[in-house]
Write an enzyme that holds these catalytic residues in place. Structure first.
Site, PDB file in Angstrom:
ATOM      1  N   ASP A   9     -25.772 -25.518  -1.135  1.00  0.00           N
ATOM      2  CA  ASP A   9     -24.583 -25.889  -0.371  1.00  0.00           C
ATOM      3  C   ASP A   9     -24.737 -27.377  -0.026  1.00  0.00           C
ATOM      4  O   ASP A   9     -25.612 -28.068  -0.584  1.00  0.00           O
ATOM      5  CB  ASP A   9     -24.395 -24.976   0.853  1.00  0.00           C
ATOM      6  CG  ASP A   9     -25.458 -25.209   1.930  1.00  0.00           C
ATOM      7  OD1 ASP A   9     -26.399 -26.016   1.695  1.00  0.00           O
ATOM      8  OD2 ASP A   9     -25.348 -24.591   2.997  1.00  0.00           O
ATOM      9  N   CYS A  66     -30.374 -24.590   0.748  1.00  0.00           N
ATOM     10  CA  CYS A  66     -29.388 -24.845   1.807  1.00  0.00           C
ATOM     11  C   CYS A  66     -30.108 -25.628   2.896  1.00  0.00           C
ATOM     12  O   CYS A  66     -31.149 -26.222   2.625  1.00  0.00           O
ATOM     13  CB  CYS A  66     -28.742 -23.549   2.307  1.00  0.00           C
ATOM     14  SG  CYS A  66     -29.834 -22.351   3.075  1.00  0.00           S
ATOM     15  N   THR A  68     -31.696 -24.633   5.631  1.00  0.00           N
ATOM     16  CA  THR A  68     -32.969 -24.004   6.016  1.00  0.00           C
ATOM     17  C   THR A  68     -33.571 -23.125   4.929  1.00  0.00           C
ATOM     18  O   THR A  68     -34.729 -22.706   5.050  1.00  0.00           O
ATOM     19  CB  THR A  68     -32.749 -23.090   7.232  1.00  0.00           C
ATOM     20  OG1 THR A  68     -31.763 -22.105   6.863  1.00  0.00           O
ATOM     21  CG2 THR A  68     -32.260 -23.877   8.438  1.00  0.00           C
ATOM     22  N   HIS A  99     -48.010 -11.918  -6.327  1.00  0.00           N
ATOM     23  CA  HIS A  99     -47.958 -10.586  -5.719  1.00  0.00           C
ATOM     24  C   HIS A  99     -46.554  -9.976  -5.731  1.00  0.00           C
ATOM     25  O   HIS A  99     -46.418  -8.765  -5.853  1.00  0.00           O
ATOM     26  CB  HIS A  99     -48.432 -10.646  -4.258  1.00  0.00           C
ATOM     27  CG  HIS A  99     -49.908 -10.809  -4.130  1.00  0.00           C
ATOM     28  ND1 HIS A  99     -50.573 -10.661  -2.933  1.00  0.00           N
ATOM     29  CD2 HIS A  99     -50.865 -11.131  -5.042  1.00  0.00           C
ATOM     30  CE1 HIS A  99     -51.873 -10.860  -3.110  1.00  0.00           C
ATOM     31  NE2 HIS A  99     -52.075 -11.169  -4.381  1.00  0.00           N
ATOM     32  N   HIS A 135     -49.435  -3.988  -7.153  1.00  0.00           N
ATOM     33  CA  HIS A 135     -48.247  -4.810  -6.875  1.00  0.00           C
ATOM     34  C   HIS A 135     -47.012  -4.226  -7.540  1.00  0.00           C
ATOM     35  O   HIS A 135     -45.919  -4.259  -6.969  1.00  0.00           O
ATOM     36  CB  HIS A 135     -48.488  -6.250  -7.310  1.00  0.00           C
ATOM     37  CG  HIS A 135     -49.557  -6.921  -6.501  1.00  0.00           C
ATOM     38  ND1 HIS A 135     -49.524  -6.965  -5.128  1.00  0.00           N
ATOM     39  CD2 HIS A 135     -50.702  -7.538  -6.869  1.00  0.00           C
ATOM     40  CE1 HIS A 135     -50.591  -7.582  -4.673  1.00  0.00           C
ATOM     41  NE2 HIS A 135     -51.333  -7.942  -5.715  1.00  0.00           N
TER      42      HIS A 135
HETATM   43  C1  RB5 Z   1     -25.065 -25.358   6.917  1.00  0.00           C
HETATM   44  O1  RB5 Z   1     -24.839 -26.134   8.027  1.00  0.00           O
HETATM   45  C2  RB5 Z   1     -26.282 -24.494   7.118  1.00  0.00           C
HETATM   46  O2  RB5 Z   1     -25.997 -23.470   8.023  1.00  0.00           O
HETATM   47  C3  RB5 Z   1     -26.757 -23.927   5.798  1.00  0.00           C
HETATM   48  O3  RB5 Z   1     -27.064 -24.960   4.934  1.00  0.00           O
HETATM   49  C4  RB5 Z   1     -28.002 -23.070   5.838  1.00  0.00           C
HETATM   50  O4  RB5 Z   1     -29.027 -23.705   6.517  1.00  0.00           O
HETATM   51  C5  RB5 Z   1     -27.839 -21.684   6.253  1.00  0.00           C
HETATM   52  O5  RB5 Z   1     -28.769 -20.878   6.284  1.00  0.00           O
END
Ligand code: RB5
Length: 145
Positions: A9, A66, A68, A99, A135
């Site tokens: 994203d 993304c 996080t 694993h 596994h």
């Molecule tokens: C976008 O602001 C953010 O929420 C997205 O990139 C991501 O981190 C979501 O998990």
């Protein structure tokens, strides 16, 4: 040649672009499934597209970025047969392959720097699943629900 699909994203766009460029030069067959700018987008759209490509066998492995890595991992793991790992360290990257046979790597573009991201990606791409019986048994139990 390993077929990779990458997507992000807006929060992961810069890191994804860096990875697409480097991996394309590094001997992988790379598909960039977007996003193609930093305009705000919804991570689930990209996670579903990449997960579908993996399940259909169009790609060997996927990388989703993304802000996080969290939203991408949650969305991708809704697909049966996807084993997505959100990774911010090299140890987890290695063992998610040996694993857990992870087939999608999720990264946080706002969490890991470019240098660490590359170490994670290189380790994840170069580590094979061990294939050990224990596994395989554990992985098969994931598919029972
Ligand atoms: C976008 O602001 C953010 O929420 C997205 O990139 C991501 O981190 C979501 O998990």
């Amino acid at each position: 040649m390993m077929r990779l699909v990458l997507a992000s994203d807006h929060g992961g766009f810069d890191l994804k672009s860096e990875l697409v460029e480097g991996l394309s030069e590094g001997g992988y067959h790379v598909t960039d499934a977007g996003a193609h700018s930093t305009e705000a987008t919804d991570y689930a759209d990209f996670a579903h597209a990449v997960a579908t490509g993996i399940i259909r066998g169009e790609f060997d492995r996927g990388i989703l970025v993304c802000g996080t890595g969290v939203g991408m991992a949650i969305a991708a793991n809704r697909h049966r047969g996807v084993r997505a790992v959100n990774c911010a360290d090299v140890f987890t990257a290695r063992y998610s392959r040996s694993h857990n046979d992870a087939n999608i790597l999720c990264l946080g573009g706002r969490v890991v720097g470019v240098g660490l991201a590359w170490e994670i990606v290189k380790t994840w791409l170069s580590t094979d699943f061990s294939g050990d019986k224990r596994h395989l048994r554990r992985l098969s139990k994931i598919e029972t629900v």
